[in-house]
Design a protein around this motif. Structure first.
Motif, PDB file in Angstrom:
ATOM      1  N   ALA A 298       1.182  -1.105   0.218  1.00 35.20           N
ATOM      2  CA  ALA A 298      -0.165   0.019  -0.138  1.00 35.20           C
ATOM      3  C   ALA A 298       1.392   1.008  -0.265  1.00 35.20           C
ATOM      4  O   ALA A 298       0.633   2.319  -0.965  1.00 35.20           O
ATOM      5  N   ARG A 299       1.885   1.583   0.884  1.00 34.35           N
ATOM      6  CA  ARG A 299       2.680   2.578   0.449  1.00 34.35           C
ATOM      7  C   ARG A 299       3.596   2.894  -0.859  1.00 34.35           C
ATOM      8  O   ARG A 299       3.718   3.302  -1.360  1.00 34.35           O
ATOM      9  N   VAL A 300       4.012   1.780  -1.320  1.00 34.97           N
ATOM     10  CA  VAL A 300       4.746   1.199  -2.848  1.00 34.97           C
ATOM     11  C   VAL A 300       3.518   1.726  -3.644  1.00 34.97           C
ATOM     12  O   VAL A 300       3.699   3.010  -4.643  1.00 34.97           O
ATOM     13  N   MET A 301       2.722   1.782  -3.351  1.00 35.21           N
ATOM     14  CA  MET A 301       1.234   2.379  -4.304  1.00 35.21           C
ATOM     15  C   MET A 301       1.032   3.727  -4.279  1.00 35.21           C
ATOM     16  O   MET A 301       0.907   4.625  -5.133  1.00 35.21           O
ATOM     17  N   GLU A 302       1.026   4.082  -2.676  1.00 34.09           N
ATOM     18  CA  GLU A 302       0.893   5.230  -3.066  1.00 34.09           C
ATOM     19  C   GLU A 302       1.701   6.067  -3.428  1.00 34.09           C
ATOM     20  O   GLU A 302       1.726   7.684  -3.857  1.00 34.09           O
ATOM     21  N   GLU A 303       3.500   5.946  -2.875  1.00 35.74           N
ATOM     22  CA  GLU A 303       4.019   6.642  -3.752  1.00 35.74           C
ATOM     23  C   GLU A 303       3.703   6.354  -4.644  1.00 35.74           C
ATOM     24  O   GLU A 303       4.365   7.313  -5.887  1.00 35.74           O
ATOM     25  N   SER A 304       3.700   5.643  -5.459  1.00 37.85           N
ATOM     26  CA  SER A 304       4.020   5.568  -6.845  1.00 37.85           C
ATOM     27  C   SER A 304       3.062   6.508  -7.754  1.00 37.85           C
ATOM     28  O   SER A 304       2.455   7.224  -8.624  1.00 37.85           O
ATOM     29  N   ARG A 305       1.325   6.311  -6.797  1.00 35.25           N
ATOM     30  CA  ARG A 305       0.665   7.746  -7.345  1.00 35.25           C
ATOM     31  C   ARG A 305       0.957   8.533  -7.233  1.00 35.25           C
ATOM     32  O   ARG A 305       0.731   9.377  -7.914  1.00 35.25           O
ATOM     33  N   LYS A 306       1.934   9.478  -5.890  1.00 34.53           N
ATOM     34  CA  LYS A 306       2.362  10.632  -5.752  1.00 34.53           C
ATOM     35  C   LYS A 306       3.178  11.485  -7.060  1.00 34.53           C
ATOM     36  O   LYS A 306       3.038  12.137  -7.262  1.00 34.53           O
ATOM     37  N   VAL A 307       4.008  10.169  -7.275  1.00 27.29           N
ATOM     38  CA  VAL A 307       4.908   9.835  -8.660  1.00 27.29           C
ATOM     39  C   VAL A 307       4.200  10.398 -10.026  1.00 27.29           C
ATOM     40  O   VAL A 307       4.524  11.286 -10.454  1.00 27.29           O
ATOM     41  N   TRP A 308       3.551  10.063  -9.577  1.00 29.23           N
ATOM     42  CA  TRP A 308       2.488   9.978 -11.233  1.00 29.23           C
ATOM     43  C   TRP A 308       1.556  11.262 -11.281  1.00 29.23           C
ATOM     44  O   TRP A 308       1.699  11.736 -12.157  1.00 29.23           O
ATOM     45  N   LEU A 309       1.018  11.706 -10.117  1.00 27.59           N
ATOM     46  CA  LEU A 309       0.069  12.633 -10.005  1.00 27.59           C
ATOM     47  C   LEU A 309       1.905  13.991 -10.337  1.00 27.59           C
ATOM     48  O   LEU A 309       1.103  14.789 -10.965  1.00 27.59           O
ATOM     49  N   LEU A 310       2.601  13.597  -9.915  1.00 29.48           N
ATOM     50  CA  LEU A 310       3.798  14.771 -10.110  1.00 29.48           C
ATOM     51  C   LEU A 310       3.820  14.809 -11.421  1.00 29.48           C
ATOM     52  O   LEU A 310       3.646  15.839 -12.300  1.00 29.48           O
ATOM     53  N   ALA A 311       3.958  13.698 -12.323  1.00 29.68           N
ATOM     54  CA  ALA A 311       4.535  13.950 -13.938  1.00 29.68           C
ATOM     55  C   ALA A 311       3.413  14.780 -14.164  1.00 29.68           C
ATOM     56  O   ALA A 311       2.719  14.875 -15.394  1.00 29.68           O
ATOM     57  N   TYR A 312       1.914  13.792 -14.002  1.00 30.98           N
ATOM     58  CA  TYR A 312       0.064  13.581 -14.706  1.00 30.98           C
ATOM     59  C   TYR A 312       0.305  16.138 -14.740  1.00 30.98           C
ATOM     60  O   TYR A 312       0.523  16.485 -16.125  1.00 30.98           O
ATOM     61  N   GLU A 313       0.662  16.471 -13.328  1.00 31.71           N
ATOM     62  CA  GLU A 313       0.357  17.570 -14.063  1.00 31.71           C
ATOM     63  C   GLU A 313       1.737  18.413 -14.153  1.00 31.71           C
ATOM     64  O   GLU A 313       1.037  19.733 -14.598  1.00 31.71           O
ATOM     65  N   ARG A 314       2.466  17.755 -14.378  1.00 29.30           N
ATOM     66  CA  ARG A 314       3.907  18.708 -15.300  1.00 29.30           C
ATOM     67  C   ARG A 314       3.248  18.885 -16.564  1.00 29.30           C
ATOM     68  O   ARG A 314       3.579  19.581 -17.625  1.00 29.30           O
ATOM     69  N   ARG A 315       3.000  17.014 -16.700  1.00 30.30           N
ATOM     70  CA  ARG A 315       2.636  17.192 -18.562  1.00 30.30           C
ATOM     71  C   ARG A 315       1.510  17.984 -18.639  1.00 30.30           C
ATOM     72  O   ARG A 315       1.475  18.583 -19.458  1.00 30.30           O
TER      73      ARG A 315
END
Length: 147
Positions: free
Chosen positions: A91-108
């Motif tokens: 769950a922690r790995v998934m949450e961290e991955s979600r944060k990384v994706w969200l940051l990449a999504y916002e940058r794009r």
């Protein structure tokens, strides 16, 4: 070369980063789901085994058999506790991955918006340039017609 065209290279890189982050998020979600299913199976097996023991105890039970059941239940409890820890980690790995994706999504998305603003500015600049050319041409025509 127009600024918006040059920025498309950056946008392509941001899109790749977002896609990679989304793939990692999907992998993390699948890992979490596998751990959750395993934990559910262990808990179900634990409940079934306890029920079998309860039914088996209605008759005469040897002490060794009872001790064996209790030892197995204790081992199963340890396995379940370990599976719970693994699920929490997933769950922690998934949450961290979600944060990384969200940051990449916002940058794009930000780069998309910036390119749109650049194109709009370039369009306004081009229209102003064309209007100036038309005005200059009209002014020359007027000066030629005057005697």
């Amino acid at each position: 070369m127009l600024r918006s065209k040059r920025l498309e290279v950056v946008l392509t890189l941001e899109e790749r980063r977002e896609k990679a982050a989304l793939e990692k998020l999907a992998e993390a979600r699948q890992g979490w789901e596998r751990h959750r299913q395993r934990l559910d199976e262990l808990r179900s097996y634990h409940a079934d085994y306890r029920e079998q023991i309860r039914r088996g105890q209605q008759g005469v039970v040897q002490v060794r058999q009872l001790q064996g059941w209790q030892a197995f239940i204790a081992q199963l409890d340890q396995v379940i506790a370990q599976a719970e820890r693994q699920l929490e980690q997933a769950a922690r790995v998934m949450e961290e991955s979600r944060k990384v994706w969200l940051l990449a999504y916002e940058r794009r998305r930000g780069m998309d918006k910036y390119i749109v603003r650049c194109r709009e500015q370039e369009q306004r600049t081009q229209e102003a340039k064309e209007q100036k050319q038309l005005d200059d041409a009209a002014s020359r025509m007027l000066t030629r017609r005057r005697p």
